[in-house]
Design an enzyme around this catalytic site. Structure first.
Site, PDB file in Angstrom:
ATOM      1  CD  GLU A 187      -2.749   1.019   2.603  1.00 38.93           C
ATOM      2  OE1 GLU A 187      -3.659   1.837   2.746  1.00 38.93           O
ATOM      3  OE2 GLU A 187      -2.547   0.077   3.416  1.00 38.93           O
TER       4      GLU A 187
ATOM      5  CE  LYS B  15      -7.435   1.112   3.160  1.00 38.66           C
ATOM      6  NZ  LYS B  15      -6.235   1.384   4.004  1.00 38.66           N
TER       7      LYS B  15
ATOM      8  CB  CYS C 112      -4.758  -2.072   3.798  1.00 40.83           C
ATOM      9  SG  CYS C 112      -4.069  -2.242   5.474  1.00 40.83           S
TER      10      CYS C 112
END
Length: 265
Positions: A44, A113, A147
């Site tokens: 990330e 994200k 994540c």
């Protein structure tokens, strides 16, 4: 269909220096290609570092910016697809993003994200609104999350229902949450019958201490490859035959009863 050899780069690179991180990515791509990998997955926000604070707006780039062109050249030079995390700028809005480029250097998929974690991310980034983004690498349908996204079972199930074979999850998992890498990720792969590549940062950045423990988990729940806590290039195989056999033996998707689950959403 042959296996898709996949490399996971566990590293935090050089926070604040895009140029040095691109150099490190170039070297890692060379090592991955030499090991026979056709796909390299980076952590990330790899191009900038995670804990970069007020530098987020300065280092953010568009999806077709200079860093994107540099990564495309790296992918083409070494002949493998690359998935990399970076802060994206679109107009005045910033996103925590991951881009997948082909072995020819062409864009395959781009994901923002959707579930931001903690005060740092919530301060700088806007959540994305596309839950399922996919591309194809050597005949394997590849999906993208980042994540914290993988910790929501709905996200991974959405990918399973959309036919994702290999889910890439660039991550910045920190202490004390090692159980996510150790236990949750293999379970996500098993309950959704897909491969899951979880590429983490390592070391300390500002207030964050990252756990490492990157892994490639198989649809049968086994961990096909596991990193330790330090910098490492992890290599494992995504075997389509294992997917077929595991999905036949564990028919979770076939045996679902969606009519019972409406109240969950």
């Amino acid at each position: 269909m042959p296996s898709l050899r996949t490399a996971l780069l566990q590293d935090s690179g050089f926070p604040g220096s895009v140029a040095r991180n691109l150099d490190a990515l170039d070297r890692a791509a060379g090592r991955a290609a030499a090991a026979g990998a056709r796909l390299l997955v980076c952590p990330e926000l790899y191009l900038t570092g995670y804990a970069i604070g007020d530098d987020v707006p300065r280092l953010a780039e568009t999806a077709d910016g200079p860093s994107a062109r540099a990564v495309a050249a790296i992918a083409a030079r070494h002949g493998l697809a690359v998935a990399y995390g970076y802060p994206e700028r679109e107009g005045g809005t910033l996103y925590n993003a991951v881009q997948l480029v082909s072995a020819a250097g062409t864009p395959l998929a781009h994901y923002r994200k959707t579930h931001l974690y903690g005060a740092f991310e919530e301060r700088w980034f806007t959540p994305g609104d596309r839950p399922v983004v996919q591309g194809e690498v050597d005949g394997v349908r590849v999906g993208l999350l980042i994540c914290y996204d993988v910790e929501f079972p709905e996200n991974v199930r959405a990918h399973a229902l959309a036919g994702t074979d290999l889910l890439l999850v660039p991550t910045a998992l920190m202490h004390p949450y090692a159980f996510v890498a150790e236990s949750l990720v293999p379970v996500r792969a098993f309950e959704n019958q897909l491969h899951l590549a979880y590429a983490n940062r390592t070391g300390t950045e500002g207030p964050f201490e990252f756990t490492g423990l990157s892994c490639l988990a198989g649809p049968d729940g086994t961990v096909l490859a596991r990193a330790g806590h330090g910098t490492e290039l992890l290599v494992g195989d995504v075997d389509p035959a294992l997917l077929v056999a595991s999905r036949a033996a564990n028919p979770y998707l076939r045996d679902r009863r969606p009519g019972l689950y409406g109240s969950l959403v």
